[in-house]
Design a protein around this motif. Structure first.
Motif, mmCIF file in Angstrom:
data_model
loop_
_atom_site.group_PDB
_atom_site.id
_atom_site.type_symbol
_atom_site.label_atom_id
_atom_site.label_comp_id
_atom_site.label_asym_id
_atom_site.label_seq_id
_atom_site.Cartn_x
_atom_site.Cartn_y
_atom_site.Cartn_z
ATOM 1 N N GLN A 173 0.780 -1.218 -0.060
ATOM 2 C CA GLN A 173 0.071 -0.063 0.112
ATOM 3 C C GLN A 173 0.695 1.400 -0.056
ATOM 4 O O GLN A 173 2.232 1.341 0.291
ATOM 5 N N ARG A 174 0.185 2.403 -0.503
ATOM 6 C CA ARG A 174 0.996 3.564 -0.418
ATOM 7 C C ARG A 174 1.213 4.075 0.982
ATOM 8 O O ARG A 174 2.125 4.990 0.932
ATOM 9 N N ALA A 175 0.567 3.836 2.006
ATOM 10 C CA ALA A 175 0.885 4.118 3.412
ATOM 11 C C ALA A 175 1.925 3.562 4.076
ATOM 12 O O ALA A 175 1.666 3.726 5.037
ATOM 13 N N LEU A 176 2.749 3.619 3.166
ATOM 14 C CA LEU A 176 4.117 2.821 4.040
ATOM 15 C C LEU A 176 4.826 3.522 4.820
ATOM 16 O O LEU A 176 5.161 3.411 5.817
ATOM 17 N N LYS A 177 4.922 4.793 4.598
ATOM 18 C CA LYS A 177 5.608 5.840 5.271
ATOM 19 C C LYS A 177 4.790 5.992 6.707
ATOM 20 O O LYS A 177 5.164 6.126 7.998
ATOM 21 N N ALA A 178 3.560 6.011 6.679
ATOM 22 C CA ALA A 178 2.667 6.270 7.794
ATOM 23 C C ALA A 178 2.673 5.030 8.693
ATOM 24 O O ALA A 178 2.685 5.046 10.052
ATOM 25 N N ASP A 179 2.624 3.924 8.117
ATOM 26 C CA ASP A 179 2.798 2.631 8.694
ATOM 27 C C ASP A 179 4.212 2.463 9.442
ATOM 28 O O ASP A 179 4.265 2.042 10.487
ATOM 29 N N MET A 180 5.092 2.897 8.885
ATOM 30 C CA MET A 180 6.488 2.882 9.356
ATOM 31 C C MET A 180 6.981 3.898 10.496
ATOM 32 O O MET A 180 8.177 4.065 10.811
ATOM 33 N N ALA A 181 6.237 5.030 10.647
ATOM 34 C CA ALA A 181 6.462 6.041 11.114
ATOM 35 C C ALA A 181 7.462 5.939 12.334
ATOM 36 O O ALA A 181 8.572 6.324 12.689
ATOM 37 N N GLN A 182 6.676 5.196 13.213
ATOM 38 C CA GLN A 182 7.189 5.102 14.865
ATOM 39 C C GLN A 182 8.308 4.106 14.635
ATOM 40 O O GLN A 182 9.400 4.116 15.421
ATOM 41 N N LEU A 183 8.393 3.254 13.910
ATOM 42 C CA LEU A 183 9.515 2.245 13.937
ATOM 43 C C LEU A 183 10.853 3.038 13.177
ATOM 44 O O LEU A 183 11.787 2.678 13.739
ATOM 45 N N TRP A 184 10.535 3.756 12.265
ATOM 46 C CA TRP A 184 11.637 4.824 11.672
ATOM 47 C C TRP A 184 12.240 5.475 12.743
ATOM 48 O O TRP A 184 13.590 5.543 12.787
ATOM 49 N N THR A 185 11.521 6.009 13.529
ATOM 50 C CA THR A 185 11.970 6.951 14.459
ATOM 51 C C THR A 185 12.724 6.193 15.694
ATOM 52 O O THR A 185 13.865 6.757 15.863
ATOM 53 N N SER A 186 12.337 4.997 15.953
ATOM 54 C CA SER A 186 13.114 4.279 16.863
ATOM 55 C C SER A 186 14.549 3.921 16.286
ATOM 56 O O SER A 186 15.573 3.981 16.824
#
Length: 229
Positions: free
Chosen positions: A129-142
């Motif tokens: 899905q296109r919402a990849l960044k939203a899905d991954m936001a918290q994990l990216w931050t960590s």
């Protein structure tokens, strides 16, 4: 012997606690980790990891632990087939393992210092899905907090995500300007070759979105049948 389902349920309970690091440390100190994730029994997480685990929202804690372990003990450049046994030991089901592989694929792409737009689109395709960044936001931050040396690379990748998400460039098969039925009409053999041809066309369109016109894709099939079908 406890079933994997029971172990999974107890693991989830521990990771839902306000300070999950206490529970995970107890698994190691009491030699219980060998029943949950044997690979992690002797592995020593840094104090920074424990702090980040407690700060991370509950849905991401398990995947964060597994990802950190794999990042510390393996190379993202290694074929994922090399990690097969490790992943099976760290996951509770085939679906769980498939989700972890998707994440590792994304990280491998993002770790590339100069990912192409086509590589980012491919990662989004595998995510589904296109919402990849939203899905991954918290994990990216960590992960960026724990691996600041990779933050710039991952930041560049996130910029590419923004660019693609804001556009109408095709990413998925359903967005191709040609269908499997049309490929059959053009003489493509029924069966797996239809899906293979669609995948090849999609890869071309990732590189050059302007090709995603029905007449152009039809012409490509007719002009390059051996390459595309």
């Amino acid at each position: 012997k406890l079933s994997r389902e029971r172990i999974r349920d107890e693991t989830v309970k521990t990771l839902l606690a306000p300070s999950p690091s206490r529970g995970v440390k107890a698994w190691q100190s009491e030699n219980l980790m060998r029943w949950i994730f044997p690979s992690l029994q002797a592995f020593r997480f840094s104090p920074e990891v424990w702090k980040e685990l407690d700060r991370t929202p509950a849905p991401f804690r398990l995947v964060l632990l597994r990802t950190i372990f794999l990042l510390e003990t393996s190379s993202l450049k290694a074929p994922f087939s090399d990690w097969d046994d490790e992943l099976r030991a760290l996951c509770f089901s085939n679906q769980d393992r498939a989700e972890q592989i998707k994440l590792l694929t994304l990280l491998a792409t993002a770790t590339n210092s100069d990912p192409t737009i086509a590589e980012v689109k491919k990662a989004m395709f595998h995510w589904g899905q296109r919402a990849l960044k939203a899905d991954m936001a918290q994990l990216w931050t960590s992960l960026k907090n724990l691996y600041p040396d990779q933050a710039d690379h991952w930041g560049t990748w996130e910029q590419s995500l923004d660019q693609i998400s804001a556009s109408d460039e095709p990413i998925f098969l359903k967005e191709l300007a040609i269908t499997g039925k049309e490929l059959l009409e053009l003489g493509v053999q029924p069966g797996p070759r239809v899906g293979l041809t669609l995948s090849k066309l999609l890869a071309l369109v990732w590189e050059k979105p302007q090709l995603n016109e029905n007449t152009i894709l039809r012409q490509l099939i007719q002009e390059r049948p051996e390459e595309l079908t």
